[in-house]
Design a protein around this motif. Structure first.
Motif, PDB file in Angstrom:
ATOM      1  N   TYR A 162       0.843  -1.195   0.000  1.00  0.00           N
ATOM      2  CA  TYR A 162       0.000   0.000   0.000  1.00  0.00           C
ATOM      3  C   TYR A 162       0.882   1.249   0.000  1.00  0.00           C
ATOM      4  O   TYR A 162       2.051   1.202   0.365  1.00  0.00           O
ATOM      5  N   PRO A 195     -11.519  -0.956   0.953  1.00  0.00           N
ATOM      6  CA  PRO A 195     -12.059  -1.812  -0.114  1.00  0.00           C
ATOM      7  C   PRO A 195     -10.921  -2.570  -0.793  1.00  0.00           C
ATOM      8  O   PRO A 195      -9.801  -2.062  -0.889  1.00  0.00           O
ATOM      9  N   ARG A 196     -11.189  -3.755  -1.281  1.00  0.00           N
ATOM     10  CA  ARG A 196     -10.143  -4.640  -1.801  1.00  0.00           C
ATOM     11  C   ARG A 196      -9.333  -3.997  -2.921  1.00  0.00           C
ATOM     12  O   ARG A 196      -8.120  -4.199  -3.017  1.00  0.00           O
ATOM     13  N   GLU A 197      -9.985  -3.197  -3.760  1.00  0.00           N
ATOM     14  CA  GLU A 197      -9.280  -2.648  -4.926  1.00  0.00           C
ATOM     15  C   GLU A 197      -8.435  -1.419  -4.585  1.00  0.00           C
ATOM     16  O   GLU A 197      -7.617  -0.983  -5.407  1.00  0.00           O
ATOM     17  N   GLU A 198      -8.607  -0.830  -3.419  1.00  0.00           N
ATOM     18  CA  GLU A 198      -7.863   0.382  -3.062  1.00  0.00           C
ATOM     19  C   GLU A 198      -6.516   0.038  -2.449  1.00  0.00           C
ATOM     20  O   GLU A 198      -6.423  -0.807  -1.560  1.00  0.00           O
ATOM     21  N   LYS A 199      -5.487   0.727  -2.916  1.00  0.00           N
ATOM     22  CA  LYS A 199      -4.124   0.459  -2.449  1.00  0.00           C
ATOM     23  C   LYS A 199      -3.443   1.710  -1.897  1.00  0.00           C
ATOM     24  O   LYS A 199      -2.245   1.680  -1.646  1.00  0.00           O
TER      25      LYS A 199
END
Length: 342
Positions: A162, A195-199
């Motif tokens: 991240y 959310p899974r797609e956010e880095k």
């Protein structure tokens, strides 16, 4: 003199070796910062034994419940139907007669991994430290300084895939402080909430999940001071006044002191470009250099000296020296910011 190595990344090499099953017979983990001690210990526990071997070959005890003789006896045992056994002593600083460990170190059991967690201080027996370092791992876990926290936060998220900005790092470090166990706990809470797609960790994520305001924090207050935006600074101080526990005066004054102490150094460098400022102050983010360039334009060297003096005075006043009883920290901060910006 033999001492534990103090390189900031030594723990990474130790952990890498453990994960590659390159074990030492003895690990003596000491120091005032428990986070790294626990991190290394947990890595050893996870990697030393297979799950099926732990019932008979893993011993975890506390220093207050055992003596050194029983620890040595446990370490001398042979593993049961396994390649090795693991003996972990938590809170080893409570063990009596630590010097008796020297007898075991003369001939350690090759099939044993002995881990001693000596927290919140360092062992002073230099002879014993030298003997430990000769055959095993001697690690000193040091407390991080405030200025090191943003780098720690940034690296923590990077290692997990991240990213996070300088402002967000400062928000977290200012609000939580140098308790790394609590800090990493809050960071894990952030990651779980994403959310899974956010880095990328944003100020909105921090505000929503940790309760730190993205608009009213020490980072934004410092930005207002740098840009001589008194209206914005006043708004932030009013917010601090309503939320004193979340915005302690000592943290705010430390942020201001660190910035203007660094700024003072820059008046004496011949080249005041972003690159030169970054090099001089060892900044990791070019945007920080931009802040210093703005401050150099808005505050001359004489004013900077006055500001540093003011910060010291108000730090003393916050401790009750020369201040009327009952004076609120918010009142001191209002006075200080007014004098800085005028």
């Amino acid at each position: 003199m033999i001492m534990a190595k103090k390189e900031s990344n030594q723990h990474l090499q130790i952990i890498s070796d453990i994960q590659q099953k390159k074990f030492k017979p003895v690990y003596f983990l000491m120091g005032p910062e428990p986070y790294y001690i626990d991190l290394i210990t947990n890595t050893i526990i996870e990697n030393a034994l297979d799950e099926a071997d732990r019932d008979f070959n893993q011993t975890i005890v506390y220093g207050s419940d055992v003596n050194m003789a029983s620890v040595i006896n446990a370490a001398k045992r042979y593993p049961m139907m396994a390649v090795r056994q693991l003996v972990v002593v938590k809170e080893a600083q409570q063990l009596d007669k630590m010097e008796e460990l020297s007898y075991y170190l003369q001939k350690p059991q090759k099939s044993t991994i002995l881990v001693l967690n000596y927290k919140y201080g360092t062992l002073k027996n230099k002879k014993l430290l030298a003997e430990i370092e000769k055959i095993g791992v001697l690690y000193e876990s040091k407390k991080l300084y405030d200025y090191q926290l943003p780098g720690f936060i940034n690296n923590y998220f990077l290692q997990k895939g991240y990213s996070i900005g300088q402002k967000e790092c400062t928000m977290l470090s200012d609000a939580i402080g140098t308790d790394l166990s609590r800090l990493t706990g809050e960071m894990e809470k952030l990651l779980i909430s994403l959310p899974r797609e956010e880095k990328r960790i944003t100020a909105n994520h921090i505000e929503s999940n940790i309760g730190i305001s993205k608009d009213f924090n020490n980072f934004e207050l410092l930005n207002a001071v740098i840009n001589r935006n008194y209206y914005k600074a006043s708004q932030i101080i009013q917010y601090f006044e309503k939320n004193p526990k979340a915005n302690p005066f000592i943290v705010t004054i430390s942020v201001l002191f660190n910035f203007f102490s660094n700024l003072m150094l820059l008046y004496f460098i011949p080249n005041k470009s972003e690159a030169s400022i970054s090099t001089e102050l060892k900044l990791k983010n070019i945007y920080q250099a931009k802040d210093y360039m703005i401050a150099l334009r808005n505050y001359n060297a004489y004013k900077c000296i006055d500001i540093i003096s003011l910060i010291r005075i108000y730090d003393t006043r916050s401790k009750g020296v020369g201040t009327a009883p009952g004076t609120a920290d918010s009142d001191l901060l209002k006075e200080l910011i007014f004098k800085i910006m005028h």
